[in-house]
Design a protein around this motif. Structure first.
Motif: not given
Length: 117
Positions: A39-40, A43, A51-52, A54-55, A81, A86
């Motif tokens: 996920p990192q 993103a 991405a938001d 997922m993080l 990120p 974050y």
């Protein structure tokens, strides 16, 4: 520094618990890498709302302990990120990882009791 050590310790416990559940170390390592590192990486390539999300929901949320910039919700800015920002606070990010670890430990205990009786 303490948050980073806690992050790595929790990821190690997650890997151990998943290894116990799966009874396969290669599978456990693969799942932990997919849950924590992928996920990192994704993103950067995905649209910001995805991405938001997922993080916030994956164990990668715990990387918020390493953020270099504080995100203020009342200020309109892109919290990316790659710029060290974050979507969650450091404590909330670690809490997401703690939930994953707790679920994995419960499953590992259940699997051990069921199979090793």
């Amino acid at each position: 520094m303490v948050g980073s050590a806690l992050l790595l310790s929790l990821v190690a416990v997650l890997a151990l618990a998943l290894g116990t559940v799966l009874r396969n170390s290669a599978g456990a390592i693969t799942i932990v890498i997919v849950l924590v590192i992928l996920p990192q990486i994704l993103a950067f390539a995905l649209p910001l709302p995805v991405a938001d999300w997922m993080l916030r929901l994956t164990p990668a949320a715990a990387f918020a302990v390493q953020q270099g910039a504080t995100h203020y919700p009342q200020v309109e800015s892109n919290c990316l990120p790659e710029s060290g920002c974050y979507p969650l606070s450091p404590g909330n990010g670690l809490a997401v990882l703690c939930v994953y670890v707790a679920v994995a430990l419960v499953l590992a205990g259940w699997r051990l009791r069921r199979r090793d009786v």
